[in-house]
Enzyme design. Structure first.
Site, PDB file in Angstrom:
ATOM      1  N   ASP A 159       0.807  -1.229   0.000  1.00  0.00           N
ATOM      2  CA  ASP A 159       0.000   0.000   0.000  1.00  0.00           C
ATOM      3  C   ASP A 159       0.842   1.281   0.000  1.00  0.00           C
ATOM      4  O   ASP A 159       0.346   2.342  -0.371  1.00  0.00           O
ATOM      5  CB  ASP A 159      -0.935   0.024   1.226  1.00  0.00           C
ATOM      6  CG  ASP A 159      -1.894  -1.147   1.242  1.00  0.00           C
ATOM      7  OD1 ASP A 159      -2.122  -1.743   0.167  1.00  0.00           O
ATOM      8  OD2 ASP A 159      -2.397  -1.487   2.328  1.00  0.00           O
ATOM      9  N   ALA A 164      -3.149   6.470 -17.999  1.00  0.00           N
ATOM     10  CA  ALA A 164      -4.613   6.420 -17.851  1.00  0.00           C
ATOM     11  C   ALA A 164      -5.235   7.774 -18.185  1.00  0.00           C
ATOM     12  O   ALA A 164      -4.587   8.813 -18.049  1.00  0.00           O
ATOM     13  CB  ALA A 164      -4.964   6.026 -16.420  1.00  0.00           C
ATOM     14  N   GLU A 165      -6.496   7.734 -18.584  1.00  0.00           N
ATOM     15  CA  GLU A 165      -7.217   8.986 -18.876  1.00  0.00           C
ATOM     16  C   GLU A 165      -7.456   9.769 -17.591  1.00  0.00           C
ATOM     17  O   GLU A 165      -7.370  10.985 -17.572  1.00  0.00           O
ATOM     18  CB  GLU A 165      -8.556   8.689 -19.567  1.00  0.00           C
ATOM     19  CG  GLU A 165      -8.483   8.635 -21.082  1.00  0.00           C
ATOM     20  CD  GLU A 165      -7.431   7.658 -21.611  1.00  0.00           C
ATOM     21  OE1 GLU A 165      -7.314   6.549 -21.064  1.00  0.00           O
ATOM     22  OE2 GLU A 165      -6.730   8.014 -22.585  1.00  0.00           O
TER      23      GLU A 165
HETATM   24  O1  F6P Z   1      -2.579  -4.046   3.041  1.00  0.00           O
HETATM   25  C1  F6P Z   1      -2.428  -4.802   1.881  1.00  0.00           C
HETATM   26  C2  F6P Z   1      -3.753  -5.106   1.254  1.00  0.00           C
HETATM   27  O2  F6P Z   1      -3.517  -5.868   0.096  1.00  0.00           O
HETATM   28  C3  F6P Z   1      -4.639  -3.903   0.949  1.00  0.00           C
HETATM   29  O3  F6P Z   1      -4.251  -3.250  -0.229  1.00  0.00           O
HETATM   30  C4  F6P Z   1      -5.992  -4.548   0.877  1.00  0.00           C
HETATM   31  O4  F6P Z   1      -7.007  -3.607   1.157  1.00  0.00           O
HETATM   32  C5  F6P Z   1      -5.919  -5.596   1.946  1.00  0.00           C
HETATM   33  O5  F6P Z   1      -4.541  -5.881   2.136  1.00  0.00           O
HETATM   34  C6  F6P Z   1      -6.639  -6.876   1.635  1.00  0.00           C
HETATM   35  O6  F6P Z   1      -6.600  -7.679   2.756  1.00  0.00           O
HETATM   36  P1  F6P Z   1      -6.805  -9.263   2.752  1.00  0.00           P
HETATM   37  O7  F6P Z   1      -5.597  -9.873   2.096  1.00  0.00           O
HETATM   38  O8  F6P Z   1      -6.895  -9.605   4.193  1.00  0.00           O
HETATM   39  O9  F6P Z   1      -8.031  -9.534   1.961  1.00  0.00           O
END
Ligand code: F6P
Length: 322
Positions: free
Chosen positions: A127, A186-187
């Site tokens: 993230d 991207a647009e």
């Molecule tokens: O924090 C990493 C992440 O991939 C986020 O981008 C996403 O919102 C979340 O984890 C998804 O979590 P999980 O793997 O528990 O579904």
């Protein structure tokens, strides 16, 4: 320091294995015994850890995911769970712990540190929302996966004169969306940090259509108020105005499963080695991250419960380059 443990926690990120390898090998070089904890804090609570030698981390640098396993552990969020973890650390005579993970995981390490245990965090999440690291382990790989998807969707989009809403991960942070939008041409882009009126997006798409573009790409961050699903619902009622036929593609966990890029392997190796150096010099309760082109530490109390801000100039740039 004689015995240290290492764990990976929260969402896995490409490069975590390289970080485990660096912790293990640099720790062994200091003459320490290194223990790998299975499945994040869950394994810590259960005392599920085994000693690793240099060969145990052979052949993992090129593998995505984490060979130790990871988990989002509800029990560790409770005082009782943390006490149990502390008990198992003491029982196994562990003197220091390295936690490789993102925001939630570092909140966990901070709580353990506040209970008096020597903990060092390593900044790892796709993230890129962690305060205390300009870039975190996994971001580069995830970004390149999103980019590859965008490139491919442009190809099929052009064949059918379609617009694509491509949703990328990032929780509450728009970094991945913004960067993949710029790099993918991207647009436009929709991120949580900037309030977006769906009408404005419809206008951008209709203009692209009128200019004769063969496809249009909107990169949408999953955490935006109007994520891809909500935008698609809105656009259904405005199809004629947009011109393009619309399709939605949600990339989801595909972004997490890639082979770590060279950048991620190098970053992870440097941060993993940096964490061992921290434990060696008695610097605990910090996050080891990449700041201004160097491995640097930030106290965990300055890291937890915060989301790193993105550079909004990049948002303006993304919107200008359509
Ligand atoms: O924090 C990493 C992440 O991939 C986020 O981008 C996403 O919102 C979340 O984890 C998804 O979590 P999980 O793997 O528990 O579904």
């Amino acid at each position: 320091m004689k015995q240290i443990a290492v764990l990976t926690s929260g969402g896995d990120a490409p490069g975590m294995n390289a970080a485990i390898r660096a912790v293990t090998r640099t720790g062994i070089q200091k003459g320490w015994n290194i223990f790998g904890v299975r499945d994040g804090y869950q394994g810590l609570i259960e005392g599920n850890m085994t000693e690793m030698d240099s060969r145990d981390v052979s052949g993992i640098i090129q593998r995505g995911g984490t060979f130790l396993g990871s988990a989002r552990c509800e029990e560790f969020k409770t005082e009782a769970g943390r006490r149990e973890a502390l008990r198992s650390l003491n029982e196994n005579e562990i003197d220091g712990l390295v936690v490789i993970g993102g925001n939630g995981s570092q909140t966990g390490s901070f709580n353990l540190f506040k209970m008096g245990f020597p903990v060092v965090g390593v900044a790892s999440t796709i993230d890129n929302d962690l305060v205390g690291s300009d870039i975190t382990i996994g971001v580069d790989t995830a970004l390149n996966i999103a980019l590859e998807a965008i490139d491919r969707l442009k190809v099929t989009g052009s064949s059918h004169q379609r617009a694509f809403l491509i949703e990328v991960m990032g929780r509450n942070c728009g970094y991945l969306a913004l960067m993949s939008a710029i790099a993918g041409g991207a647009e436009t882009v929709v991120i949580p940090e900037v309030e977006t009126d769906p009408d404005e997006i419809a206008h951008i798409l209709s203009q692209a259509y009128e200019r004769g573009k063969s496809h249009a790409i909107v990169v949408v961050a999953e955490g935006a108020k109007y994520n891809a699903t909500k935008l698609a619902e809105f656009f259904e009622k405005h199809q004629e105005r947009i011109g393009f036929a619309l399709r939605v593609s949600i990339l989801g966990h595909i972004q997490r499963g890639g082979t770590p890029s060279a950048s991620d392997r190098i970053l992870a190796s440097r941060l993993g080695a940096g964490a061992v150096d921290c434990l060696d010099r008695g610097e605990f309760g910090v996050l080891v991250g990449w700041v201004n082109g160097k491995v640097q530490t930030t106290p965990l109390e300055e890291v937890v419960d915060k989301t790193k801000q993105i550079d909004l100039e990049l948002f303006d740039l993304a919107r200008k380059l359509d």
